[in-house]
Design a protein around this motif. Structure first.
Motif, mmCIF file in Angstrom:
data_model
loop_
_atom_site.group_PDB
_atom_site.id
_atom_site.type_symbol
_atom_site.label_atom_id
_atom_site.label_comp_id
_atom_site.label_asym_id
_atom_site.label_seq_id
_atom_site.Cartn_x
_atom_site.Cartn_y
_atom_site.Cartn_z
ATOM 1 N N ILE A 81 -68.179 79.236 -45.966
ATOM 2 C CA ILE A 81 -69.495 79.883 -46.049
ATOM 3 C C ILE A 81 -69.765 80.198 -47.519
ATOM 4 O O ILE A 81 -69.006 80.938 -48.148
ATOM 5 C CB ILE A 81 -69.565 81.174 -45.207
ATOM 6 N N PRO A 82 -70.832 79.648 -48.078
ATOM 7 C CA PRO A 82 -71.094 79.864 -49.504
ATOM 8 C C PRO A 82 -71.382 81.329 -49.849
ATOM 9 O O PRO A 82 -71.918 82.096 -49.041
ATOM 10 C CB PRO A 82 -72.338 79.008 -49.769
ATOM 11 N N TYR A 83 -71.021 81.678 -51.050
ATOM 12 C CA TYR A 83 -71.288 83.001 -51.627
ATOM 13 C C TYR A 83 -72.771 83.321 -51.469
ATOM 14 O O TYR A 83 -73.640 82.484 -51.726
ATOM 15 C CB TYR A 83 -70.923 82.947 -53.101
ATOM 16 N N GLY A 84 -73.071 84.522 -51.004
ATOM 17 C CA GLY A 84 -74.452 84.968 -50.885
ATOM 18 C C GLY A 84 -75.180 84.484 -49.646
ATOM 19 O O GLY A 84 -76.347 84.791 -49.454
ATOM 20 N N GLU A 85 -74.510 83.723 -48.799
ATOM 21 C CA GLU A 85 -75.138 83.234 -47.574
ATOM 22 C C GLU A 85 -74.487 83.893 -46.367
ATOM 23 O O GLU A 85 -73.356 84.382 -46.439
ATOM 24 C CB GLU A 85 -75.025 81.716 -47.483
ATOM 25 N N THR A 86 -75.212 83.894 -45.265
ATOM 26 C CA THR A 86 -74.674 84.427 -44.018
ATOM 27 C C THR A 86 -74.869 83.403 -42.909
ATOM 28 O O THR A 86 -75.744 82.538 -42.990
ATOM 29 C CB THR A 86 -75.374 85.743 -43.614
ATOM 30 N N CYS A 121 -65.138 87.164 -44.019
ATOM 31 C CA CYS A 121 -65.638 87.485 -42.690
ATOM 32 C C CYS A 121 -66.895 88.354 -42.757
ATOM 33 O O CYS A 121 -67.661 88.414 -41.789
ATOM 34 C CB CYS A 121 -64.555 88.138 -41.854
ATOM 35 N N HIS A 122 -67.137 89.004 -43.901
ATOM 36 C CA HIS A 122 -68.333 89.835 -44.050
ATOM 37 C C HIS A 122 -69.610 89.007 -44.032
ATOM 38 O O HIS A 122 -70.692 89.547 -43.828
ATOM 39 C CB HIS A 122 -68.259 90.678 -45.333
ATOM 40 N N ARG A 123 -69.524 87.705 -44.203
ATOM 41 C CA ARG A 123 -70.699 86.828 -44.242
ATOM 42 C C ARG A 123 -71.176 86.403 -42.865
ATOM 43 O O ARG A 123 -72.108 85.615 -42.749
ATOM 44 C CB ARG A 123 -70.401 85.599 -45.103
ATOM 45 N N VAL A 124 -70.548 86.916 -41.808
ATOM 46 C CA VAL A 124 -70.960 86.580 -40.441
ATOM 47 C C VAL A 124 -71.708 87.774 -39.864
ATOM 48 O O VAL A 124 -71.222 88.905 -39.901
ATOM 49 C CB VAL A 124 -69.748 86.209 -39.560
ATOM 50 N N ILE A 125 -72.913 87.497 -39.345
ATOM 51 C CA ILE A 125 -73.791 88.552 -38.838
ATOM 52 C C ILE A 125 -74.237 88.226 -37.414
ATOM 53 O O ILE A 125 -73.985 87.124 -36.922
ATOM 54 C CB ILE A 125 -75.015 88.754 -39.763
ATOM 55 N N LYS A 130 -78.924 91.125 -37.789
ATOM 56 C CA LYS A 130 -78.414 92.469 -38.085
ATOM 57 C C LYS A 130 -76.909 92.429 -38.321
ATOM 58 O O LYS A 130 -76.213 91.538 -37.863
ATOM 59 C CB LYS A 130 -78.700 93.421 -36.919
ATOM 60 N N LEU A 131 -76.451 93.448 -39.027
ATOM 61 C CA LEU A 131 -75.015 93.586 -39.229
ATOM 62 C C LEU A 131 -74.386 94.064 -37.939
ATOM 63 O O LEU A 131 -74.923 94.916 -37.250
ATOM 64 C CB LEU A 131 -74.722 94.591 -40.340
ATOM 65 N N THR A 132 -73.257 93.480 -37.623
ATOM 66 C CA THR A 132 -72.497 93.926 -36.454
ATOM 67 C C THR A 132 -71.141 94.398 -36.967
ATOM 68 O O THR A 132 -70.936 94.478 -38.165
ATOM 69 C CB THR A 132 -72.346 92.780 -35.440
ATOM 70 N N GLY A 133 -70.230 94.680 -36.093
ATOM 71 C CA GLY A 133 -68.947 95.251 -36.465
ATOM 72 C C GLY A 133 -68.263 94.593 -37.646
ATOM 73 O O GLY A 133 -68.463 93.420 -37.933
ATOM 74 N N TYR A 134 -67.462 95.393 -38.312
ATOM 75 C CA TYR A 134 -66.663 94.925 -39.437
ATOM 76 C C TYR A 134 -65.417 95.792 -39.500
ATOM 77 O O TYR A 134 -65.513 97.023 -39.457
ATOM 78 C CB TYR A 134 -67.469 95.022 -40.743
ATOM 79 N N ALA A 135 -64.266 95.157 -39.595
ATOM 80 C CA ALA A 135 -63.001 95.906 -39.583
ATOM 81 C C ALA A 135 -62.957 96.970 -40.673
ATOM 82 O O ALA A 135 -62.366 98.022 -40.487
ATOM 83 C CB ALA A 135 -61.826 94.949 -39.721
ATOM 84 N N GLY A 136 -63.604 96.713 -41.785
ATOM 85 C CA GLY A 136 -63.624 97.679 -42.885
ATOM 86 C C GLY A 136 -64.755 98.671 -42.797
ATOM 87 O O GLY A 136 -64.908 99.515 -43.675
ATOM 88 N N GLY A 137 -65.585 98.578 -41.757
ATOM 89 C CA GLY A 137 -66.733 99.455 -41.595
ATOM 90 C C GLY A 137 -68.003 98.796 -42.114
ATOM 91 O O GLY A 137 -67.971 98.005 -43.063
ATOM 92 N N LEU A 138 -69.113 99.114 -41.471
ATOM 93 C CA LEU A 138 -70.386 98.484 -41.846
ATOM 94 C C LEU A 138 -70.830 98.837 -43.261
ATOM 95 O O LEU A 138 -71.518 98.043 -43.902
ATOM 96 C CB LEU A 138 -71.478 98.843 -40.835
ATOM 97 N N ASP A 139 -70.417 100.011 -43.762
ATOM 98 C CA ASP A 139 -70.780 100.360 -45.128
ATOM 99 C C ASP A 139 -70.141 99.389 -46.120
ATOM 100 O O ASP A 139 -70.787 98.947 -47.079
ATOM 101 C CB ASP A 139 -70.396 101.806 -45.449
ATOM 102 N N ARG A 140 -68.895 99.023 -45.890
ATOM 103 C CA ARG A 140 -68.233 98.051 -46.772
ATOM 104 C C ARG A 140 -68.877 96.667 -46.634
ATOM 105 O O ARG A 140 -69.068 95.957 -47.618
ATOM 106 C CB ARG A 140 -66.744 97.963 -46.463
ATOM 107 N N ARG A 149 -75.758 89.194 -52.704
ATOM 108 C CA ARG A 149 -77.185 88.846 -52.613
ATOM 109 C C ARG A 149 -77.992 90.136 -52.547
ATOM 110 O O ARG A 149 -78.352 90.604 -51.463
ATOM 111 C CB ARG A 149 -77.429 88.001 -51.375
ATOM 112 N N PRO A 150 -78.274 90.727 -53.716
ATOM 113 C CA PRO A 150 -79.021 91.995 -53.740
ATOM 114 C C PRO A 150 -80.328 91.899 -52.945
ATOM 115 O O PRO A 150 -81.035 90.906 -53.004
ATOM 116 C CB PRO A 150 -79.293 92.202 -55.227
ATOM 117 N N GLY A 151 -80.590 92.948 -52.179
ATOM 118 C CA GLY A 151 -81.811 93.009 -51.383
ATOM 119 C C GLY A 151 -81.692 92.364 -50.013
ATOM 120 O O GLY A 151 -82.650 92.367 -49.245
ATOM 121 N N LEU A 152 -80.520 91.819 -49.697
ATOM 122 C CA LEU A 152 -80.341 91.149 -48.400
ATOM 123 C C LEU A 152 -80.429 92.166 -47.264
ATOM 124 O O LEU A 152 -81.044 91.894 -46.242
ATOM 125 C CB LEU A 152 -78.992 90.423 -48.365
ATOM 126 N N PHE A 153 -79.830 93.349 -47.445
ATOM 127 C CA PHE A 153 -79.861 94.368 -46.391
ATOM 128 C C PHE A 153 -80.282 95.694 -46.960
ATOM 129 O O PHE A 153 -80.095 96.047 -48.038
ATOM 130 C CB PHE A 153 -78.482 94.509 -45.717
#
Length: 153
Positions: A81-86, A121-125, A130-140, A149-153
């Motif tokens: 998955i390329p940098y800055g893409e989801t 794994c943070h690049r999968v939504i 919308k953002l879904t679960g993340y082992a490190g927490g949604l804030d991370r 990718r500034p402004g993405l979320f």
């Protein structure tokens, strides 16, 4: 196995290497003990510092994660998955040749990824964008995606 703690914009990380391979990165780590000297740990720390500074888009590190064949397939896909893409969990499933209906299994494999950030794994939504679960927490997860990718979320 050798470990090292490092401070990052998303909190402390514990880096794990074994037999010349990066095997895990733990979120929420606290500093402890002396600094372990190891060339690979130096390389991992340097590349993560470059990533957080916005100077690195891809990691060039030898990795090995222990998991099922399905998990390893998902983790290998994540590295493409390329940098800055989801992408969505369903897209991962179909790209790997499975039915969209196994997106929950993809999510479980994604959540079991022992090498976050390097295996992005943070690049999968979610399918709704919308953002879904993340082992490190949604804030991370939000911080990592905004870094890329500034402004993405």
């Amino acid at each position: 196995m050798k470990t090292r703690w490092m401070d990052t914009p998303i909190g402390g990380l514990r880096l794990h290497v074994d037999a010349g391979l990066l095997t895990a990165i733990d979120f929420g780590a606290e500093p402890r003990g002396e600094r372990v000297e190891d060339a690979l740990l130096d390389q991992v720390e340097r590349q993560l510092d470059e990533y957080f500074a916005g100077d690195r888009r891809d990691f060039d590190l030898p990795v090995a994660a222990d998991g099922t064949e399905f998990q390893k397939k998902v983790w290998a896909y994540l590295r493409t998955i390329p940098y800055g893409e989801t992408v969505t969990y369903g897209q991962v499933a179909t790209d790997l040749g499975y039915e969209v209906g196994i997106s929950r299994a993809v999510g479980a494999a994604n959540g079991a990824n022992p090498i976050p950030i390097v295996v992005p794994c943070h690049r999968v939504i979610g399918s709704n964008g919308k953002l879904t679960g993340y082992a490190g927490g949604l804030d991370r997860k939000t911080t990592l995606l905004e870094l890329e990718r500034p402004g993405l979320f």
